[in-house]
Write a protein that holds these residues in place. Sequence first.
Motif, PDB file in Angstrom:
ATOM      1  N   MET A 272      -3.769  -1.508  -3.522  1.00 26.78           N
ATOM      2  CA  MET A 272      -3.063  -0.358  -4.085  1.00 26.78           C
ATOM      3  C   MET A 272      -4.003   0.692  -4.678  1.00 26.78           C
ATOM      4  SD  MET A 272      -2.766  -0.641  -7.679  1.00 26.78           S
ATOM      5  CE  MET A 272      -3.236  -1.826  -8.900  1.00 26.78           C
ATOM      6  N   PHE A 273      -5.298   0.342  -4.844  1.00 27.92           N
ATOM      7  CA  PHE A 273      -6.169   1.293  -5.536  1.00 27.92           C
ATOM      8  C   PHE A 273      -6.294   2.641  -4.825  1.00 27.92           C
ATOM      9  CE2 PHE A 273      -7.107  -2.466  -7.902  1.00 27.92           C
ATOM     10  CZ  PHE A 273      -7.391  -1.998  -9.166  1.00 27.92           C
ATOM     11  N   PRO A 274      -6.631   2.693  -3.516  1.00 29.27           N
ATOM     12  CA  PRO A 274      -6.736   4.032  -2.899  1.00 29.27           C
ATOM     13  C   PRO A 274      -5.377   4.717  -2.764  1.00 29.27           C
ATOM     14  CG  PRO A 274      -7.004   2.324  -1.244  1.00 29.27           C
ATOM     15  CD  PRO A 274      -6.978   1.627  -2.568  1.00 29.27           C
ATOM     16  N   LEU A 275      -4.295   3.923  -2.781  1.00 26.30           N
ATOM     17  CA  LEU A 275      -2.972   4.520  -2.602  1.00 26.30           C
ATOM     18  C   LEU A 275      -2.453   5.128  -3.897  1.00 26.30           C
ATOM     19  CD1 LEU A 275      -1.478   1.728  -0.349  1.00 26.30           C
ATOM     20  CD2 LEU A 275      -2.453   3.903   0.327  1.00 26.30           C
TER      21      LEU A 275
ATOM     22  N   TYR B  35       7.948  -8.051  -0.826  1.00 24.67           N
ATOM     23  CA  TYR B  35       8.590  -7.104   0.088  1.00 24.67           C
ATOM     24  C   TYR B  35       8.694  -5.725  -0.558  1.00 24.67           C
ATOM     25  CZ  TYR B  35      12.468  -4.605   2.204  1.00 24.67           C
ATOM     26  OH  TYR B  35      13.241  -3.632   2.762  1.00 24.67           O
ATOM     27  N   LEU B  36       9.218  -5.720  -1.780  1.00 21.22           N
ATOM     28  CA  LEU B  36       9.415  -4.451  -2.472  1.00 21.22           C
ATOM     29  C   LEU B  36       8.073  -3.749  -2.676  1.00 21.22           C
ATOM     30  CD1 LEU B  36      11.517  -2.672  -3.755  1.00 21.22           C
ATOM     31  CD2 LEU B  36      11.199  -3.897  -5.885  1.00 21.22           C
ATOM     32  N   SER B  37       7.083  -4.536  -3.069  1.00 23.05           N
ATOM     33  CA  SER B  37       5.769  -3.967  -3.325  1.00 23.05           C
ATOM     34  C   SER B  37       5.192  -3.387  -2.037  1.00 23.05           C
ATOM     35  CB  SER B  37       4.891  -5.054  -3.927  1.00 23.05           C
ATOM     36  OG  SER B  37       3.647  -5.060  -3.368  1.00 23.05           O
ATOM     37  N   LYS B  38       5.395  -4.119  -0.917  1.00 20.44           N
ATOM     38  CA  LYS B  38       4.893  -3.633   0.363  1.00 20.44           C
ATOM     39  C   LYS B  38       5.567  -2.312   0.729  1.00 20.44           C
ATOM     40  CE  LYS B  38       5.824  -5.571   4.482  1.00 20.44           C
ATOM     41  NZ  LYS B  38       5.958  -6.685   5.435  1.00 20.44           N
ATOM     42  N   LYS B  39       6.880  -2.239   0.516  1.00 20.53           N
ATOM     43  CA  LYS B  39       7.610  -1.008   0.838  1.00 20.53           C
ATOM     44  C   LYS B  39       7.049   0.180   0.065  1.00 20.53           C
ATOM     45  CE  LYS B  39      10.761  -1.737   3.839  1.00 20.53           C
ATOM     46  NZ  LYS B  39      10.568  -1.207   5.139  1.00 20.53           N
ATOM     47  N   ILE B  40       6.841  -0.044  -1.251  1.00 20.27           N
ATOM     48  CA  ILE B  40       6.352   1.067  -2.081  1.00 20.27           C
ATOM     49  C   ILE B  40       4.971   1.508  -1.605  1.00 20.27           C
ATOM     50  CG2 ILE B  40       5.754   1.749  -4.425  1.00 20.27           C
ATOM     51  CD1 ILE B  40       7.711  -0.361  -5.428  1.00 20.27           C
ATOM     52  N   LEU B  41       4.122   0.526  -1.272  1.00 20.10           N
ATOM     53  CA  LEU B  41       2.768   0.873  -0.839  1.00 20.10           C
ATOM     54  C   LEU B  41       2.780   1.565   0.525  1.00 20.10           C
ATOM     55  CD1 LEU B  41       0.625  -2.189  -1.941  1.00 20.10           C
ATOM     56  CD2 LEU B  41       0.763   0.056  -2.983  1.00 20.10           C
ATOM     57  N   LEU B  42       3.657   1.108   1.427  1.00 19.86           N
ATOM     58  CA  LEU B  42       3.760   1.758   2.740  1.00 19.86           C
ATOM     59  C   LEU B  42       4.152   3.214   2.569  1.00 19.86           C
ATOM     60  CD1 LEU B  42       5.543  -0.981   4.897  1.00 19.86           C
ATOM     61  CD2 LEU B  42       3.239  -0.088   5.206  1.00 19.86           C
TER      62      LEU B  42
ATOM     63  N   GLN C 155      -2.959   7.843   4.617  1.00 16.83           N
ATOM     64  CA  GLN C 155      -3.968   6.797   4.834  1.00 16.83           C
ATOM     65  C   GLN C 155      -3.371   5.726   5.745  1.00 16.83           C
ATOM     66  OE1 GLN C 155      -6.050   5.656   1.153  1.00 16.83           O
ATOM     67  NE2 GLN C 155      -4.934   7.284   0.151  1.00 16.83           N
ATOM     68  N   TRP C 156      -3.237   6.061   7.038  1.00 18.42           N
ATOM     69  CA  TRP C 156      -2.508   5.186   7.963  1.00 18.42           C
ATOM     70  C   TRP C 156      -3.133   3.821   8.093  1.00 18.42           C
ATOM     71  CZ3 TRP C 156      -5.797   3.671  11.710  1.00 18.42           C
ATOM     72  CH2 TRP C 156      -6.899   4.503  11.947  1.00 18.42           C
ATOM     73  N   TRP C 157      -4.476   3.724   7.882  1.00 17.42           N
ATOM     74  CA  TRP C 157      -5.120   2.421   8.113  1.00 17.42           C
ATOM     75  C   TRP C 157      -4.607   1.362   7.146  1.00 17.42           C
ATOM     76  CZ3 TRP C 157      -7.346   7.017   6.951  1.00 17.42           C
ATOM     77  CH2 TRP C 157      -7.852   7.190   5.673  1.00 17.42           C
ATOM     78  N   TRP C 158      -4.172   1.772   5.962  1.00 13.73           N
ATOM     79  CA  TRP C 158      -3.637   0.758   5.041  1.00 13.73           C
ATOM     80  C   TRP C 158      -2.250   0.310   5.482  1.00 13.73           C
ATOM     81  CZ3 TRP C 158      -7.637  -1.074   3.433  1.00 13.73           C
ATOM     82  CH2 TRP C 158      -8.680  -0.327   2.881  1.00 13.73           C
ATOM     83  N   THR C 159      -1.539   1.165   6.214  1.00 12.32           N
ATOM     84  CA  THR C 159      -0.255   0.739   6.777  1.00 12.32           C
ATOM     85  C   THR C 159      -0.473  -0.461   7.688  1.00 12.32           C
ATOM     86  OG1 THR C 159       0.320   3.068   6.796  1.00 12.32           O
ATOM     87  CG2 THR C 159       1.793   1.581   7.962  1.00 12.32           C
ATOM     88  N   ALA C 160      -1.512  -0.359   8.537  1.00 19.82           N
ATOM     89  CA  ALA C 160      -1.795  -1.450   9.469  1.00 19.82           C
ATOM     90  C   ALA C 160      -2.104  -2.742   8.713  1.00 19.82           C
ATOM     91  CB  ALA C 160      -2.968  -1.065  10.368  1.00 19.82           C
ATOM     92  N   VAL C 161      -2.927  -2.620   7.654  1.00 11.58           N
ATOM     93  CA  VAL C 161      -3.292  -3.824   6.900  1.00 11.58           C
ATOM     94  C   VAL C 161      -2.055  -4.434   6.247  1.00 11.58           C
ATOM     95  CG1 VAL C 161      -4.638  -4.690   4.955  1.00 11.58           C
ATOM     96  CG2 VAL C 161      -5.608  -2.979   6.460  1.00 11.58           C
TER      97      VAL C 161
END
Lengths: 579, 110
Positions: free
Chosen positions: A327-330, A409-416, A424-430
């Motif tokens: 989450m740091f760069p996001l 799940y919720l955390s992933k949604k917020i980060l996506l 920063q699409w590369w973090w979407t992939a990760v």
Amino acid sequence: MMADAWTATAGGSLLAAIVLLPFVGMLFGLLLGGRWLYRVALGTMPMGLFLTFAIADRWADAKAPLAYVLGNWVPPLGIALRADGAAVAMLVMVAGVVCAIGLFARADFAPKPEASETRSTFTYWLLLLAIWGALNLVFVSGDLFTLYVALELLTFAGVPLVCLAGTAETLRAALRYMLFALFGSVLYLLGAVLLYGGYGTLDIPLLASTVRPDSIARIALALMTAGLLAKTALFPLHVWLPPAHGGAPAAASAVLSALVIKGSWFLVLRLWFDAMPAVVTLPAAQLLAGLGASAIVVGSIVALRQERLKLLVAYSTMAQIGYLFLMFPLAFEGGQLVQGPATHAGVLQAISHATAKAGMFMAAGLVYAGMGHDRIADLAGAARALPITMLAFAVSGLALMGVIPSGAYLSKKILLDAAEHSGQWWWTAVLQGGAVFTAGYLVLVLGSALRRPATPLSGVKPVSKLSQWMALALSVSSLLIAFAAIGMGNAELIKNPIEPDELATTLAVLLGGAVLAMGLARFPLPPGPTESPLRRLAMAPGVVLERLDNWVRRWTSATLLLILLAAVFVGLTRLGPAA
Amino acid sequence: MTIDNLFALAACALIGIGIYGLIAQPHPLRKLIAFNIMGSGVFVLFGALAKRGASAGLAADPVPQALLITAIVVAFAATAVTVALMLRLIEVSDSASLSESAPSPDRRDR
């Protein structure tokens, strides 16, 4: 604003109470000793849980951080305790998990009436209380030096938990953990000393208002971050984690894996977001998340190659630590690190990992106790013999995968969402790919445990019902955390889990996991002929990463990487926008 | 050379020796001593900073001294815990070496 930070708020004294309570319990237990220690420890836990609820209530009422000034000595001379939203959430989570672990550990560590007191039944409860108190101090400390002391307390309480069994192997793991953690802490202290030399204070709000991106602040930030990463065991600094977490008794591994590493992670959060947001830069945050992504890949693949369940869970912890740093760069907005949705997602991730991983380690420990071994290949029949335990394992795995409505799940949604916003699409992939790895080891273990044994299982030892239910309770609570977060105003993110879209995603992830498990596991799944060219090809990346992991976990490589990382952080913090 | 520089150089030397020892010395006792040397370097630095940061009329800034004594106690406690672990390890296995566990601990059979 500044003056507000130094005045005690209503309910501030609760913060002092939540730090003192576990230590008071510990001292009383030590004084009374024997069978009383265990009763005092179990009695302290609901009191602490109640206290954290009271703190959460006051915090929700005030809609502002709680503060308490010790002895009315105002910073910079005195010390203030503060609890913002993240701290309050962590306090409640830790109290809940500690209560569950305490009930779980009853079966193993409660003194038996017929047997005499042993060292491990005595120390376990003392150390559990000490870890709890130290963590509470980490969450509410308002200055970097108190945080240093709290972190050391956490390490001193965590290390003996590793070697409760007292074998040479666990003692070696504990010693390694201790020495590496000491290296990390002396780097942190050096950074703190430099900061004091440059700015004359270590109080976090005071520092945040005066710190400038000069070389003192940069070097201090780099040293402190590197030291904390060593204690958090972020890849490539995980030299101590697998043997320590894999070798400790289940009730201790659950504490170490779910709670102890969160302490130093939380401190990185404090340092970057609260103390020195003016110094950190986007490239440095990208490195941090990049290490997190490598941790996910290497940790998950090496986890798939383990033969023993507890080591698999230990490597999965290493992978999950990676998630905490994504989450740091996001969290950057306009070149500035800001507390917002991304930080909420990070804290949510930490909470859901803590509950799920504690449940998972408990389940692994119960499998070991019931079956008498934890070799994954020989688990056939375990699901029938220990249904609640295997259910707990499956549920915690699903929660870690991020199935609706888990906290992950919720955390992933917020980060996506944040990744899309900041491009920063590369973090979407990760973020999307990580779940497949988690599904991999879930499929591997369940595939083995659900098989029908060749010969009917005999000699499965009965395990404590209470312990099994505690493992399940923690796993289920992790799976349901998203509901608790609805109050935070994210209700629209929670979808119906059997909606075609969501169901398809979940199935795709599980399928991907099954493919990974089949390709990478050391033993064939499903059982059959082992040697085929295709299989050898599929095994190759696993073998390579395992060698890399073995190299990285050598002492010399790990310590050199620690120093190198500190140097790289100094460099990357220079790349930011000029002050 | 001013006295400030002398302290700073001494701190640098101690921290450098400590880092080298922590990385390169294989025996855990030597690593522990290296940690203590590195810690001493940090303490020297902190003490010198206290002198430099004193406001007018005071001999030294009192806050670092209070922090310093705490840090020394913490380092002492760390050393004691580590030595106790090491003694126990020698009791159990007749050697304090860490290296046996280094290659692939997942291969060990229970």
